[in-house]
Design an enzyme around this catalytic site. Sequence first.
Site, PDB file in Angstrom:
ATOM      1  N   CYS A   1       6.049  -6.248   8.281  1.00 50.55           N
ATOM      2  CA  CYS A   1       7.106  -5.659   9.099  1.00 50.55           C
ATOM      3  C   CYS A   1       7.486  -6.650  10.194  1.00 50.55           C
ATOM      4  CB  CYS A   1       6.633  -4.355   9.738  1.00 50.55           C
ATOM      5  SG  CYS A   1       7.951  -3.459  10.621  1.00 50.55           S
TER       6      CYS A   1
ATOM      7  N   CYS B   1       5.705  -3.582  16.620  1.00 54.38           N
ATOM      8  CA  CYS B   1       5.301  -2.574  17.600  1.00 54.38           C
ATOM      9  C   CYS B   1       3.860  -2.874  18.032  1.00 54.38           C
ATOM     10  CB  CYS B   1       5.424  -1.169  17.004  1.00 54.38           C
ATOM     11  SG  CYS B   1       7.146  -0.779  16.581  1.00 54.38           S
TER      12      CYS B   1
ATOM     13  N   CYS C   1       0.678  -1.204  16.192  1.00 56.86           N
ATOM     14  CA  CYS C   1       0.743  -0.988  14.741  1.00 56.86           C
ATOM     15  C   CYS C   1       0.190  -2.204  14.004  1.00 56.86           C
ATOM     16  CB  CYS C   1       2.191  -0.731  14.324  1.00 56.86           C
ATOM     17  SG  CYS C   1       2.399  -0.543  12.541  1.00 56.86           S
TER      18      CYS C   1
ATOM     19  N   CYS D   1      -1.558   6.444   9.790  1.00 52.84           N
ATOM     20  CA  CYS D   1      -0.341   5.867  10.375  1.00 52.84           C
ATOM     21  C   CYS D   1      -0.643   4.565  11.103  1.00 52.84           C
ATOM     22  CB  CYS D   1       0.267   6.821  11.391  1.00 52.84           C
ATOM     23  SG  CYS D   1       0.816   8.353  10.675  1.00 52.84           S
TER      24      CYS D   1
ATOM     25  N   SER E   1      10.690   7.064  15.497  1.00 54.34           N
ATOM     26  CA  SER E   1       9.456   6.722  16.199  1.00 54.34           C
ATOM     27  C   SER E   1       9.795   6.414  17.644  1.00 54.34           C
ATOM     28  CB  SER E   1       8.807   5.504  15.528  1.00 54.34           C
ATOM     29  OG  SER E   1       8.375   5.859  14.237  1.00 54.34           O
ATOM     30  N   LEU E   2       9.548   7.377  18.506  1.00 58.85           N
ATOM     31  CA  LEU E   2      10.029   7.273  19.879  1.00 58.85           C
ATOM     32  C   LEU E   2       8.968   6.654  20.792  1.00 58.85           C
ATOM     33  CD1 LEU E   2      12.526   7.991  21.561  1.00 58.85           C
ATOM     34  CD2 LEU E   2      11.490  10.221  22.012  1.00 58.85           C
ATOM     35  N   HIS E   3       7.853   7.323  20.943  1.00 58.54           N
ATOM     36  CA  HIS E   3       6.664   6.806  21.635  1.00 58.54           C
ATOM     37  C   HIS E   3       6.807   6.634  23.139  1.00 58.54           C
ATOM     38  CE1 HIS E   3       5.424   6.214  17.581  1.00 58.54           C
ATOM     39  NE2 HIS E   3       6.141   5.123  17.389  1.00 58.54           N
TER      40      HIS E   3
ATOM     41  N   CYS F   1       3.633   8.549   0.755  1.00 61.32           N
ATOM     42  CA  CYS F   1       4.112   7.733   1.876  1.00 61.32           C
ATOM     43  C   CYS F   1       4.421   6.338   1.327  1.00 61.32           C
ATOM     44  CB  CYS F   1       3.031   7.699   2.954  1.00 61.32           C
ATOM     45  SG  CYS F   1       3.494   6.725   4.398  1.00 61.32           S
TER      46      CYS F   1
ATOM     47  N   GLU G   1       0.838  -1.195   0.000  1.00 64.06           N
ATOM     48  CA  GLU G   1       0.000   0.000   0.000  1.00 64.06           C
ATOM     49  C   GLU G   1       0.876   1.249   0.000  1.00 64.06           C
ATOM     50  OE1 GLU G   1      -4.030  -1.589   2.087  1.00 64.06           O
ATOM     51  OE2 GLU G   1      -2.482  -0.891   3.453  1.00 64.06           O
TER      52      GLU G   1
ATOM     53  N   GLU H   1      10.050  -1.326   7.857  1.00 68.94           N
ATOM     54  CA  GLU H   1      11.078  -0.551   8.550  1.00 68.94           C
ATOM     55  C   GLU H   1      12.240  -0.309   7.574  1.00 68.94           C
ATOM     56  OE1 GLU H   1      11.830   1.122  11.334  1.00 68.94           O
ATOM     57  OE2 GLU H   1      13.876   1.267  10.544  1.00 68.94           O
TER      58      GLU H   1
ATOM     59  N   ASN I   1      -4.283   5.901  16.260  1.00 67.49           N
ATOM     60  CA  ASN I   1      -5.360   5.448  15.385  1.00 67.49           C
ATOM     61  C   ASN I   1      -5.826   4.105  15.931  1.00 67.49           C
ATOM     62  OD1 ASN I   1      -5.297   7.625  13.478  1.00 67.49           O
ATOM     63  ND2 ASN I   1      -3.331   6.795  12.800  1.00 67.49           N
TER      64      ASN I   1
END
Length: 376
Positions: A118, A122, A125, A341, A222-224, A111, A98, A168, A298
């Site tokens: 992946c 995470c 995700c 995202c 991507s810290l989070h 994007c 996608e 990634e 999301n």
Amino acid sequence: MEQRGNGNTIELKGMSLEEMEHFVAERGEPTYRGRQLFQWIYGRGARRFKEMTDLPAALRGALTDQASIGGLTSVSQQVSRDGTRKYLLACADGRQIETVLIPDDRRLTACLSIQVGCALACAFCLTGKMGFVRHLQAGEIVDQVLALGRELAPGERIGNLVLMGMGEPLHNYDASVKALTILLHPLGLAYPPRRITLSTVGLVPEIERLGASGLGVNLAVSLHAATDAVRDRLVPINRRYPLKALMDALRAYPLPPRRRLTFEYTLMDGVNDRPEDARELVRLLHGLRFKINLLPLNEAPALPFRRPSRERVEAFQQRLKSAGILATIRESRGWDISAACGMLATEAGQKGLDTDGLLPYYSFRGVEQSGSSLGS
Ligand code: SAH
């Protein structure tokens, strides 16, 4: 490494300039013919040798016999109420990826996906839930821009590229860097480095390699979370590259002048949006040149986290701002078509099918692969 196209021809899309020059030289042609090929295929998006009118007819004939220009095929397109467009594209082997086009006032941002699925898993995700299927090749990464370019309305242009789709980028380092080289090359797609952003979950050795590569693209991380205790839970790779190692690599990263790092911070209710999380974050990032994008989660039924209320999101932003941090709330785009995202996951992947039995690269996946409906 040469790839075979259809009928035992050699696939040109995905070759670097040097590889194309080598390819023509091996056939007794001057190297500038390689430059012409490179420009036709990437700069002008040619898909047939007969379009290449400044090549001698004999060479075009030989190319038609010996080489091919492959590419992704567009399977379907969905348009969000907010104008975001999601394209399902098929690779030559039938795998699907996608790619998302996000309109902003005047520009379109593409994007791009980097892998089918992946391996990083995470916890919040959906691509992570899909598991790892395979890496994309450089040609498949670049071709997303060329394929989307053919779908544009007159006057539209893709101004920014973000490597933030499925997968990634730094786990698929070689293909990502090769694709970037083609996207940046003046005879290729000629993007200025400041118009391209690579986003990573934080693979420390590859961050160092990328810095040393001198490509000059923007880096997003991507810290989070601001503590290992919270980040271990959300981003399993943190157990291999904990925050100290990540921050050391980022402090040493050769940022071009007047450029900042970007941090992505997906806010999850009660998990990483508390006052103490903001406080730790301010401390962790002290001294870096950066901005931070806050992304309210999301939500999806398969995810064990909730999106915080608007008040909590704004309070978190305010705490960062009071500490002098440039913090923006990134509105979710394309949510209604699962283009936002963390929501990219093709159907086969969502059903947990068809992963060729490949094991994830990182062996300590923290999350069970989910076969349940992901509610897209
Ligand atoms: N693997 C790279 C590139 C993907 S970018 C990386 O992690 O940076 C996709 C971004 O969306 C990442 O910042 C990711 O953490 C974030 N994301 C994933 N799931 C999300 C969700 N459910 N809601 C909001 N953001 C999410």
